[in-house]
Design a protein around this motif. Structure first.
Motif, PDB file in Angstrom:
ATOM      1  N   LYS A   1     106.989   9.097  20.982  1.00  0.00           N
ATOM      2  CA  LYS A   1     106.039   9.560  22.003  1.00  0.00           C
ATOM      3  C   LYS A   1     106.700   9.423  23.370  1.00  0.00           C
ATOM      4  O   LYS A   1     107.352   8.418  23.652  1.00  0.00           O
ATOM      5  CB  LYS A   1     104.773   8.700  21.932  1.00  0.00           C
ATOM      6  N   LYS A   2     106.520  10.432  24.228  1.00  0.00           N
ATOM      7  CA  LYS A   2     107.116  10.362  25.568  1.00  0.00           C
ATOM      8  C   LYS A   2     106.186   9.596  26.507  1.00  0.00           C
ATOM      9  O   LYS A   2     105.010   9.918  26.604  1.00  0.00           O
ATOM     10  CB  LYS A   2     107.361  11.777  26.114  1.00  0.00           C
ATOM     11  N   PRO A   3     106.714   8.596  27.210  1.00  0.00           N
ATOM     12  CA  PRO A   3     105.871   7.880  28.166  1.00  0.00           C
ATOM     13  C   PRO A   3     105.536   8.765  29.364  1.00  0.00           C
ATOM     14  O   PRO A   3     106.281   9.700  29.681  1.00  0.00           O
ATOM     15  CB  PRO A   3     106.741   6.701  28.616  1.00  0.00           C
ATOM     16  N   THR A   4     104.414   8.470  30.027  1.00  0.00           N
ATOM     17  CA  THR A   4     104.042   9.191  31.246  1.00  0.00           C
ATOM     18  C   THR A   4     104.931   8.725  32.393  1.00  0.00           C
ATOM     19  O   THR A   4     105.393   9.511  33.211  1.00  0.00           O
ATOM     20  CB  THR A   4     102.558   8.918  31.587  1.00  0.00           C
ATOM     21  N   SER A   5     105.159   7.403  32.454  1.00  0.00           N
ATOM     22  CA  SER A   5     106.056   6.858  33.481  1.00  0.00           C
ATOM     23  C   SER A   5     106.569   5.500  33.015  1.00  0.00           C
ATOM     24  O   SER A   5     106.114   4.963  31.998  1.00  0.00           O
ATOM     25  CB  SER A   5     105.330   6.725  34.819  1.00  0.00           C
ATOM     26  N   GLY A   6     107.516   4.964  33.783  1.00  0.00           N
ATOM     27  CA  GLY A   6     108.101   3.676  33.414  1.00  0.00           C
ATOM     28  C   GLY A   6     109.488   3.837  32.815  1.00  0.00           C
ATOM     29  O   GLY A   6     109.991   4.965  32.652  1.00  0.00           O
ATOM     30  N   LYS A   7     110.102   2.706  32.483  1.00  0.00           N
ATOM     31  CA  LYS A   7     111.492   2.741  32.022  1.00  0.00           C
ATOM     32  C   LYS A   7     111.697   1.782  30.851  1.00  0.00           C
ATOM     33  O   LYS A   7     111.186   0.657  30.864  1.00  0.00           O
ATOM     34  CB  LYS A   7     112.394   2.338  33.197  1.00  0.00           C
ATOM     35  N   ILE A   8     112.444   2.254  29.823  1.00  0.00           N
ATOM     36  CA  ILE A   8     112.798   1.415  28.664  1.00  0.00           C
ATOM     37  C   ILE A   8     114.317   1.366  28.588  1.00  0.00           C
ATOM     38  O   ILE A   8     114.975   2.417  28.486  1.00  0.00           O
ATOM     39  CB  ILE A   8     112.237   2.006  27.349  1.00  0.00           C
ATOM     40  N   THR A   9     114.890   0.154  28.643  1.00  0.00           N
ATOM     41  CA  THR A   9     116.342   0.051  28.497  1.00  0.00           C
ATOM     42  C   THR A   9     116.690  -0.829  27.304  1.00  0.00           C
ATOM     43  O   THR A   9     115.995  -1.799  26.996  1.00  0.00           O
ATOM     44  CB  THR A   9     117.017  -0.525  29.767  1.00  0.00           C
ATOM     45  N   LEU A  10     117.771  -0.449  26.619  1.00  0.00           N
ATOM     46  CA  LEU A  10     118.284  -1.210  25.474  1.00  0.00           C
ATOM     47  C   LEU A  10     119.722  -1.586  25.794  1.00  0.00           C
ATOM     48  O   LEU A  10     120.559  -0.698  26.021  1.00  0.00           O
ATOM     49  CB  LEU A  10     118.225  -0.347  24.206  1.00  0.00           C
ATOM     50  N   ASN A  11     119.997  -2.888  25.853  1.00  0.00           N
ATOM     51  CA  ASN A  11     121.334  -3.360  26.240  1.00  0.00           C
ATOM     52  C   ASN A  11     121.801  -2.700  27.540  1.00  0.00           C
ATOM     53  O   ASN A  11     122.952  -2.277  27.669  1.00  0.00           O
ATOM     54  CB  ASN A  11     122.351  -3.090  25.125  1.00  0.00           C
ATOM     55  N   GLY A  12     120.865  -2.532  28.472  1.00  0.00           N
ATOM     56  CA  GLY A  12     121.207  -1.953  29.775  1.00  0.00           C
ATOM     57  C   GLY A  12     121.234  -0.442  29.822  1.00  0.00           C
ATOM     58  O   GLY A  12     121.368   0.161  30.892  1.00  0.00           O
ATOM     59  N   GLN A  13     121.130   0.218  28.659  1.00  0.00           N
ATOM     60  CA  GLN A  13     121.190   1.691  28.615  1.00  0.00           C
ATOM     61  C   GLN A  13     119.766   2.247  28.626  1.00  0.00           C
ATOM     62  O   GLN A  13     118.898   1.789  27.878  1.00  0.00           O
ATOM     63  CB  GLN A  13     121.923   2.124  27.328  1.00  0.00           C
ATOM     64  N   ASP A  14     119.522   3.247  29.464  1.00  0.00           N
ATOM     65  CA  ASP A  14     118.189   3.854  29.560  1.00  0.00           C
ATOM     66  C   ASP A  14     117.929   4.715  28.317  1.00  0.00           C
ATOM     67  O   ASP A  14     118.653   5.671  28.042  1.00  0.00           O
ATOM     68  CB  ASP A  14     118.125   4.732  30.823  1.00  0.00           C
ATOM     69  N   ILE A  15     116.901   4.350  27.544  1.00  0.00           N
ATOM     70  CA  ILE A  15     116.581   5.142  26.329  1.00  0.00           C
ATOM     71  C   ILE A  15     115.186   5.768  26.436  1.00  0.00           C
ATOM     72  O   ILE A  15     114.625   6.229  25.445  1.00  0.00           O
ATOM     73  CB  ILE A  15     116.670   4.269  25.044  1.00  0.00           C
ATOM     74  N   THR A  16     114.645   5.804  27.671  1.00  0.00           N
ATOM     75  CA  THR A  16     113.230   6.160  27.862  1.00  0.00           C
ATOM     76  C   THR A  16     112.825   7.461  27.183  1.00  0.00           C
ATOM     77  O   THR A  16     111.797   7.517  26.526  1.00  0.00           O
ATOM     78  CB  THR A  16     112.883   6.230  29.367  1.00  0.00           C
ATOM     79  N   ASN A  17     113.603   8.516  27.347  1.00  0.00           N
ATOM     80  CA  ASN A  17     113.154   9.803  26.796  1.00  0.00           C
ATOM     81  C   ASN A  17     114.072  10.343  25.703  1.00  0.00           C
ATOM     82  O   ASN A  17     114.099  11.530  25.442  1.00  0.00           O
ATOM     83  CB  ASN A  17     113.009  10.829  27.923  1.00  0.00           C
ATOM     84  N   LEU A  18     114.794   9.438  25.063  1.00  0.00           N
ATOM     85  CA  LEU A  18     115.689   9.890  23.995  1.00  0.00           C
ATOM     86  C   LEU A  18     114.888  10.285  22.751  1.00  0.00           C
ATOM     87  O   LEU A  18     113.852   9.687  22.457  1.00  0.00           O
ATOM     88  CB  LEU A  18     116.678   8.780  23.612  1.00  0.00           C
ATOM     89  N   PRO A  19     115.372  11.279  21.974  1.00  0.00           N
ATOM     90  CA  PRO A  19     114.706  11.606  20.703  1.00  0.00           C
ATOM     91  C   PRO A  19     114.912  10.478  19.684  1.00  0.00           C
ATOM     92  O   PRO A  19     115.847   9.675  19.828  1.00  0.00           O
ATOM     93  CB  PRO A  19     115.405  12.893  20.250  1.00  0.00           C
ATOM     94  N   PRO A  20     114.060  10.407  18.643  1.00  0.00           N
ATOM     95  CA  PRO A  20     114.121   9.285  17.693  1.00  0.00           C
ATOM     96  C   PRO A  20     115.504   8.999  17.106  1.00  0.00           C
ATOM     97  O   PRO A  20     115.898   7.844  17.014  1.00  0.00           O
ATOM     98  CB  PRO A  20     113.129   9.696  16.602  1.00  0.00           C
TER      99      PRO A  20
END
Length: 509
Positions: A307-326
């Protein structure tokens, strides 16, 4: 002693497997009788024989002392036997009433009389304390309400004997309490109930007697009042079970998952996750505690790319993965044990072997130049089936043919085996027996000890308390508190989950 149901020496075979080996079960009038066993022990098979979905190779069934041949569910219904299935048999686009009367519609001058049906449904639901809106659509009501519809379906058809197949597997703690009250009410109204389960707490609370099956064989029937959870667990798995989770203190290291000001909308376009902040470190298990429907599902879907977030940020090990496909999220180092194994965990019409490589089938050694290498796929599947004790006739068996618990074990095997940097475990032990739960908890702790980050989302409070190192409480889409697992208890968490506050609770910011 006269019984309302007697199943004597039932044997049921499938290709390559004896599901029920000479099993006997006797149900008394007005009792709640537990049928207890590990995943794949043959509980559902035995009840499917009673309900006419399967025909036994040997044995006989007596209803109120009379031998009967139950050739299909319609015969079972006529004999007063109803079954509430683990995976509901409901038409989502239909209303509650339309689902209940399906196949037994009251007609007036050749037309279905919905008005009369809705009145009948309302009358039955009042009689048994099953408050359900007869005009609501199935897709718009909770899982607990859908279950009530399944119960009403059986009562509408005049069932005197009700079979509940793992009825609490998908319910919230509050819904479980309500269901237990409903079962007690049904019995007080003269019904008799067979409860398929492996939740010992529920058996102790609501059942009169308990019949145990292990690997298809009947182990015995005991009075629940003379038993303990430990004695029932030992009968079920054939050894002593350790209910407490043994683990060394966590040694958290760098942050693996960082979530900042996340907003995610639900299917109705309402914000389910509201400005949420959270971090999970390497070498720790962070548990999320909350009443179902407080944004847990949407949070997981946003992290995993579903699901795509409306806003905000998700990082994994410092890498932005917010809008990546599954797939990209998976390749970044995220493993996901989904809460709905049928919707997001398995392709039911693929073999169990194919399901085990769903995340890796396009990589070496499972594929070369776009051509699948089935020898390697099934070799890997075989290893994991053995390692995780997935009870299946073979790796070529279709996923839908396995019991719910064994389907779950296959998903856990696939996700844990890859040893991702972040393992999201959503309801990982839903539908699992005590022996399997013990094993899965150990696997999660092993990942933590390897320096991986584990995010555990569960509605089972004792699981969250036992397995987690830290616990984040989610309420109305926000993390309202973060507490250390060894410094809190069910009461404090319950208060926080209901939107209350606690003096000890840490500041989530």
């Amino acid at each position: 002693m006269s019984y309302v149901i007697e199943m004597k020496n039932i044997r049921k075979e499938f290709p390559g497997i004896v599901a029920n080996d000479n099993v006997t079960l006797q149900l008394k009038q007005g009792e709640i009788h537990a049928l207890l066993g590990e995943n794949g022990a043959g509980k559902s098979t035995l009840m499917n024989v009673l309900f006419g979905l399967y025909q036994p190779e040997q044995g006989e069934i007596l209803v109120k002392g009379q031998p009967v041949k139950i050739t299909d569910p319609n015969v079972a219904n006529r004999l007063g036997i109803g079954m509430v299935h683990q995976h509901f048999m409901l038409v989502e686009k239909f209303t509650v009433t339309e689902n209940i009367i399906l196949g037994k519609e009251p007609t007036s001058r050749g037309k279905i009389n919905i008005k009369k049906a809705a009145k009948d449904v309302e009358a039955i639901s009042k009689q048994y304390g099953l408050s359900v809106d007869p005009h609501a659509k199935i897709e718009n009501i909770s899982v607990g309400m859908q279950q009530r519809v399944e119960i009403l379906k059986t009562l509408y058809r005049g069932a005197e004997i009700l079979i509940f197949d793992e009825p609490t597997a998908a319910l919230t703690p509050q819904e479980i309490k309500e269901l237990i009250q409903i079962m007690k009410k049904l019995v007080s109204e003269g019904k008799s109930i067979i409860l398929i389960t492996h939740k010992l707490k529920e058996i102790m609370e609501v059942c009169d007697r308990c019949t145990v099956i292990r690997r298809g064989k009947g182990i015995g029937t005991v009075n629940v009042s003379e038993s303990t959870p430990d004695s029932l667990a030992a009968m079920m798995v054939g050894r002593e079970v350790n209910f407490s989770v043994e683990k060394d203190p966590a040694e958290p290291k760098q942050t693996v998952l960082n979530i900042e000001q996340l907003v995610v909308k639900d299917v109705r376009d309402v914000s389910a996750v509201n400005d949420l902040n959270l971090e999970v470190k390497a070498g720790e298990i962070l548990g999320i505690a909350g009443v179902d429907g407080n944004g847990q599902s949407e949070l997981i879907e946003a992290i995993t790319g579903l699901k795509k977030p409306t806003s905000g940020k998700i990082t994994l090990n410092g890498q932005d993965i917010t809008n990546l496909p599954p797939r990209k999220v998976t390749e970044s180092g995220v493993g996901h044990i989904p809460q709905d194994r049928h919707k997001h965990g398995l392709v039911l019409d693929f073999t169990i072997g194919e399901n085990i490589v769903l995340q890796t089938y396009y990589q070496h050694p499972y594929s070369k130049s776009g051509v699948l290498n089935f020898k390697e796929i099934y070799k890997k599947a075989n290893e994991l089936i053995t390692d995780y004790d997935v009870r299946t006739p073979s790796e070529h068996t279709l996923a839908r043919a396995l019991s719910g618990g064994n389907q779950q074990k296959a998903i856990i095997a696939r996700e844990v085996d890859r040893s991702p940097d972040l393992l999201i475990a959503a309801q990982p032990t839903r539908g699992l027996d005590v022996g399997a739960i013990e094993t899965i908890h150990r696997r999660l702790i092993k990942e933590r000890d390897k320096g991986k980050a584990v995010l555990l989302v569960s509605l089972e409070l004792d699981e969250v308390l036992n397995v987690s190192d830290r616990i984040a409480v989610i309420y109305e889409g926000k993390i309202v508190a973060i507490v250390n697992a060894n410094e809190t208890n069910e009461n404090e968490l319950g208060l926080l989950m209901a939107g209350g506050s606690s003096k000890k609770a840490g500041d989530p910011s």
